[in-house]
Scaffold this active site. Structure first.
Site, PDB file in Angstrom:
ATOM      1  CG  ASP A 210      -7.969   3.835  -5.120  1.00 33.40           C
ATOM      2  OD1 ASP A 210      -8.457   4.513  -5.923  1.00 33.40           O
ATOM      3  OD2 ASP A 210      -9.036   2.978  -4.545  1.00 33.40           O
TER       4      ASP A 210
ATOM      5  CD  GLU B  12      -3.261  -1.311  -0.172  1.00 37.81           C
ATOM      6  OE1 GLU B  12      -3.287   0.010  -0.693  1.00 37.81           O
ATOM      7  OE2 GLU B  12      -3.441  -2.159   0.355  1.00 37.81           O
TER       8      GLU B  12
END
Length: 153
Positions: A26, A17
């Site tokens: 994202d 991540e």
């Protein structure tokens, strides 16, 4: 003597991540912060909320979420998992979501004892929408490798 390698869920998730103190979108355009969190302190992450998060707070939050995810997995999987299998699944479910895992072929295969076939399912989860994402493919390969890493007794 063979030394076992035991992987840690928080380390695996945080490696994939990455940490960002400020909100960002994202690959699917969803606002996230920290280690890919879509919520912070009970509120949805937006372009302006939270303004920022500290690394320390994000690490604590990730530990709580990883523990919660592992418990959810253990309640759904009817076979005994070793620590590496649980770590791989925790990273996977953290990324794809519990509801997607709950309805997955991977879970059905695990619960019917088809471990190798379940492991092969990791590589099918490398898309964002209709596009293969190289980062997801790398993540799935690593999760599969961790899942398949035996623990010596």
């Amino acid at each position: 003597m063979v030394t076992s390698v035991i992987f840690n869920s928080v380390e695996v998730i945080s490696d994939f991540e990455g940490f960002r103190s400020n909100p960002y979108q994202d690959v699917r355009g969803i606002w996230t912060v920290g280690f890919g969190f879509t919520e912070w302190n009970g509120y949805q992450v937006t372009k302006t909320y939270p303004k920022s998060v500290s690394l320390s707070d994000a690490q604590q939050h990730l530990q709580v979420l990883a523990d919660m995810t592992a418990k959810q997995i253990q309640s759904m999987v009817k076979i005994q998992l070793n620590q590496n299998q649980l770590t791989a699944l925790t990273s996977f479910v953290f990324n794809v979501g519990q509801s997607n895992f709950k309805g997955s072929t991977m879970l059905k295969l695990l619960n019917s004892g088809h471990i190798q076939q379940a492991s092969a399912q990791f590589l099918l989860w490398d898309h964002a929408g209709t596009h293969v994402v190289q980062g997801l493919l790398c993540r799935r390969r690593k999760e599969q490798m961790i899942f398949d890493t035996p623990l010596e007794n």
